[in-house]
Design an enzyme around this catalytic site. Structure first.
Site, PDB file in Angstrom:
ATOM      1  N   VAL A  14       0.823  -1.221   0.000  1.00 18.58           N
ATOM      2  CA  VAL A  14       0.000   0.000   0.000  1.00 18.58           C
ATOM      3  C   VAL A  14       0.853   1.266   0.000  1.00 18.58           C
ATOM      4  CG1 VAL A  14      -2.090  -1.019   0.952  1.00 18.58           C
ATOM      5  CG2 VAL A  14      -0.337  -0.192   2.495  1.00 18.58           C
ATOM      6  N   ILE A  16       3.565   4.205   1.026  1.00 14.25           N
ATOM      7  CA  ILE A  16       3.812   4.901   2.295  1.00 14.25           C
ATOM      8  C   ILE A  16       2.483   5.471   2.771  1.00 14.25           C
ATOM      9  CG2 ILE A  16       5.100   6.713   3.491  1.00 14.25           C
ATOM     10  CD1 ILE A  16       7.295   6.455   1.449  1.00 14.25           C
ATOM     11  N   HIS A  17       1.739   4.632   3.497  1.00 11.09           N
ATOM     12  CA  HIS A  17       0.447   5.054   4.045  1.00 11.09           C
ATOM     13  C   HIS A  17       0.648   5.598   5.455  1.00 11.09           C
ATOM     14  CE1 HIS A  17       0.246   1.250   6.351  1.00 11.09           C
ATOM     15  NE2 HIS A  17       0.879   0.763   5.292  1.00 11.09           N
ATOM     16  N   ALA A  18      -0.419   5.839   6.174  1.00 10.07           N
ATOM     17  CA  ALA A  18      -0.367   6.570   7.452  1.00 10.07           C
ATOM     18  C   ALA A  18       0.629   6.016   8.467  1.00 10.07           C
ATOM     19  CB  ALA A  18      -1.761   6.639   8.068  1.00 10.07           C
ATOM     20  N   ALA A  21       4.308   6.267   7.278  1.00 14.11           N
ATOM     21  CA  ALA A  21       4.629   7.694   7.126  1.00 14.11           C
ATOM     22  C   ALA A  21       4.854   8.319   8.489  1.00 14.11           C
ATOM     23  CB  ALA A  21       3.512   8.422   6.381  1.00 14.11           C
TER      24      ALA A  21
END
Length: 89
Positions: A14, A16-18, A21
């Site tokens: 997915v 660099i998601h939440a 990050a």
């Protein structure tokens, strides 16, 4: 000391998601170095210590990002940040 630049292939399905990050931004902020991340090699990067700036890049699986680290222990800091980006798979 000169800034160093490293390229990193993002393999997380997915991107660099939440969560990654957030971990990456916290590590960049805690490093004591000026760290930028760019989705386009050679282009100016964004402040890696800002989760909002990192997420605004929209990095997906298969993208290569460029990290630039400027400060004391830049090589070591770059290694640590790359580990953060690649371990959350």
């Amino acid at each position: 000391m000169a800034a160093i630049t490293r390229s990193v292939l993002i393999t997380d399905p997915v991107g660099i998601h939440a969560r990654p990050a957030s971990e990456f931004s916290q590590a960049a902020a805690a490093s004591g170095c000026k760290v930028t991340i760019s989705k386009e090699p050679g282009k100016p990067g964004v402040d890696a210590a800002s989760i909002l700036m990192v997420m605004s890049l929209g990095v997906a699986k298969g993208d290569t990002v460029e990290l630039t680290v400027d400060g004391d222990n830049a090589e070591q800091v770059a290694d640590q940040l790359i580990e953060v980006l690649t371990r959350a798979e």
